[in-house]
Design an enzyme around this catalytic site. Sequence first.
Site, PDB file in Angstrom:
ATOM      1  CG  ASP A 192      -0.186  -5.628  -8.392  1.00 11.75           C
ATOM      2  OD1 ASP A 192       0.739  -5.619  -7.564  1.00 11.75           O
ATOM      3  OD2 ASP A 192      -1.381  -5.565  -8.088  1.00 11.75           O
TER       4      ASP A 192
ATOM      5  CB  SER B 214      -6.402  -8.683 -12.381  1.00 18.03           C
ATOM      6  OG  SER B 214      -6.005  -8.383 -11.093  1.00 18.03           O
TER       7      SER B 214
ATOM      8  CG  HIS C  48      -2.063  -1.044   0.995  1.00 15.71           C
ATOM      9  ND1 HIS C  48      -3.174  -0.821   0.212  1.00 15.71           N
ATOM     10  CD2 HIS C  48      -2.168  -2.308   1.466  1.00 15.71           C
ATOM     11  CE1 HIS C  48      -3.930  -1.923   0.220  1.00 15.71           C
ATOM     12  NE2 HIS C  48      -3.339  -2.837   0.970  1.00 15.71           N
TER      13      HIS C  48
ATOM     14  CD  GLU D  96      -6.782  -3.852 -11.758  1.00 15.41           C
ATOM     15  OE1 GLU D  96      -6.110  -4.457 -12.602  1.00 15.41           O
ATOM     16  OE2 GLU D  96      -7.083  -4.326 -10.657  1.00 15.41           O
TER      17      GLU D  96
ATOM     18  N   GLY E 139      -7.397 -14.589  -7.339  1.00 15.00           N
ATOM     19  CA  GLY E 139      -7.961 -14.193  -6.039  1.00 15.00           C
ATOM     20  C   GLY E 139      -7.054 -14.455  -4.865  1.00 15.00           C
TER      21      GLY E 139
ATOM     22  CB  SER F 245      -0.633  -9.536  -9.454  1.00 17.83           C
ATOM     23  OG  SER F 245      -0.641  -8.507  -8.569  1.00 17.83           O
TER      24      SER F 245
HETATM   25  C1  GLA Z   1      -2.904  -4.424  -4.943  1.00 17.03           C
HETATM   26  C2  GLA Z   1      -2.705  -3.292  -5.950  1.00 17.03           C
HETATM   27  C3  GLA Z   1      -1.282  -2.771  -5.912  1.00 17.03           C
HETATM   28  C4  GLA Z   1      -0.835  -2.439  -4.500  1.00 17.03           C
HETATM   29  C5  GLA Z   1      -1.176  -3.583  -3.534  1.00 17.03           C
HETATM   30  C6  GLA Z   1      -0.932  -3.208  -2.106  1.00 17.03           C
HETATM   31  O1  GLA Z   1      -2.140  -5.521  -5.318  1.00 17.03           O
HETATM   32  O2  GLA Z   1      -3.026  -3.727  -7.242  1.00 17.03           O
HETATM   33  O3  GLA Z   1      -1.167  -1.645  -6.755  1.00 17.03           O
HETATM   34  O4  GLA Z   1      -1.397  -1.233  -4.070  1.00 17.03           O
HETATM   35  O5  GLA Z   1      -2.525  -3.997  -3.653  1.00 17.03           O
HETATM   36  O6  GLA Z   1       0.418  -2.990  -1.891  1.00 17.03           O
END
Ligand code: GLA
Length: 390
Positions: free
Chosen positions: A172, A128, A35, A160, A122, A126
Amino acid sequence: MFELSTLYAAFERYFGHPPTRIARAPGRVNLIGEHTDYNDGFVFPMALDRATYVAARPRADRIVRVFSVKFREEDQFNLDQIVRDEQRQWVNYIRGVAKGLLARDLPLRGADLLIDSDVPAGSGLSSSAALEVAVGYTFQLLNNINLLGEELALLAQGAEHSFVGVKCGIMDQLIAALGEAGHALLIDCRDLSYRPVPIPAHVRVVVCDSGVRHRLAGSEYNQRRAGCEEAVRLLKPVLGKIQALRDVRLTDLAEYGHLLPPDLLPLARHVVSENERTLAAADALAAGDVVKMGQLMVESHHSLRDDYRVSVPELDTLVELALAAPGCYGSRMTGGGFGGSTVSLVAADRVDEFVAAMIAGYAIRTGRTMQPLVCTAGAGVSCVYASEEE
Ligand code: GLA
């Protein structure tokens, strides 16, 4: 490893002709720096050796036909009329990427696409972003477009934001585009510069999927992001030229934290401290100091659990179990949270014992079955098959 011949044959069966290109983009696991990306901060992910694959062939018209092997479903759209599908989320990743390319005035032809993946969906790995980047790259290949990895990542992120509705950061998509085998990347999400750091040979990165999926993860995510932006707005009058929480120090929060409402101060504290931990972690790993790296991972988990409040009890249980299991240097939740997976750093020669302890422990504590994934750092997006024909 995915069998390319199976994918090739599936394409031929479905569309009645062979693919001319096959591209792949990897999922990722974030070692630390959670985050922080949408706060212009630092992240430290590695690409996985699991990926989403797109087999493709250009068409003479403006139609894009997509078959998803996973969903056993087809989508069809016209490049001149791309709209969001309210019912089926998976199709929006592809439509969004195509729309983004057209919005950049890049010429596209129609295409037949067949998609399959061995990135678990899920689980916070990542899948997606892997899909968006693989599809974006496929369109590049079919249309002789040249985008830098960073541009491809921004295109995928834009899809996205506008088509899926999650205001995700850039981590990601960037690691899916630029990942390097055997390395994690320390990425500066402000200017997108990065430093590859080798994963030491005597450790393994192990992912444990809690099996929990939170329906509200997307809206909770957007709320956290809005909270961070609000904190910056409130701190600006006293801190001057700050643009993002990246520009705030812990000493600033000690002095001016009272200007933030009680729910925003912990959010800011997480982001500011996580940036420091991430930089320290990359240095520790580069120096082979896996004990230090492990400690920072545990601190990161506590901060995400207590200050950012994105963990769930099952993730906390997995971290607790990992820290008590053989050979573990550190463990934390990884990805956005609200379910998904943990990542642990484990001594290579104890990894089998670690895995066995995690399976048994999680079953006893939660009644859930869980199969840990011992990961190798893979490479970013690539073309894995190109036929002679155009
Ligand atoms: C998801 C988001 C990323 C990042 C993480 C948390 O994976 O797609 O961009 O913010 O949460 O670190």
